[in-house]
Design an enzyme around this catalytic site. Sequence first.
Site, short mmCIF file in Angstrom:
data_model
loop_
_atom_site.label_atom_id
_atom_site.label_comp_id
_atom_site.label_asym_id
_atom_site.label_seq_id
_atom_site.Cartn_x
_atom_site.Cartn_y
_atom_site.Cartn_z
N GLY A 19 -7.40 16.49 -31.01
CA GLY A 19 -6.95 16.09 -29.67
C GLY A 19 -7.21 17.11 -28.57
N ARG A 75 -13.32 5.52 -34.63
CA ARG A 75 -13.38 4.11 -34.99
C ARG A 75 -14.34 3.41 -34.06
NH1 ARG A 75 -11.17 1.58 -38.96
NH2 ARG A 75 -10.56 -0.20 -37.68
N HIS A 128 -19.08 12.34 -26.64
CA HIS A 128 -19.83 12.54 -27.87
C HIS A 128 -20.49 13.93 -27.80
CE1 HIS A 128 -21.92 11.49 -31.51
NE2 HIS A 128 -23.03 11.97 -30.98
N GLU A 131 -17.35 19.98 -23.32
CA GLU A 131 -16.76 18.64 -23.41
C GLU A 131 -15.51 18.55 -22.53
OE1 GLU A 131 -16.14 16.84 -27.31
OE2 GLU A 131 -17.59 18.22 -28.19
#
Length: 213
Positions: free
Chosen positions: A19, A98, A116, A181
């Site tokens: 997270g 998922r 990503h 990111e």
Amino acid sequence: MYNRSMAKTKLGVLISGRGSNMKAIVAACQREEIPAEVALVVSNRASAPGLAWAGEQGIPTVVLSHREYATREGHDGAVVTALRGAGVEWVCLAGYMRLLSAYFVESYAGRILNIHPSLLPSFPGLDAQRQAWKYGVKVSGCTVHLVDAELDHGPIVVQRAVPVLEADDPETLAARILEQEHQAYAEALRRLLTEPWSLEGRRIRFGALEART
Ligand code: GAR
């Protein structure tokens, strides 16, 4: 900082693990870099470390294990119901491991983001940093993109390049990509929520249409 008169957009953040991108989004909201607040954190894993952190911050959390649903659509239906119940307007996938069903993608059409750890379209899928390192690329990075029904595929919002150093192994490369990111996710949200933008094919164009030649 954005114009304070802007209404805050309610975000739902989906995680499966650590997270750290979720934390970066929460921090950017708190610093008022983006006109948004995290209204709900959803995890498909009860043991996700990020879930405990979110709970400690007083952010509503829910665990919806995919193992308890017979189908992907069934699980996604429960996730979408939880998001709608919390008034979520935009969905941020942050290490949510998922694939989303067409039902989920259509429920929040054009308002789902993913991050990503590679420069897409190179190295989609699992363990992207190791894939890039093994391939021998000299530059990798990260991509924030709108989500469509294909894996790691939708229109690109922000990319940040990270050089691959001689001394790198997959872990050191991943660590430097992760720093980028965290900045890229906040930048993508800030731009999408505060600037005019439109989609041309799969190209996201920022700026007012009338200002373009
Ligand atoms: C991040 O590196 C993210 O880019 C990656 O999982 C990690 C989650 O870390 N996502 C994907 O590979 C999606 N295809 P985090 O839980 O600390 O944010």
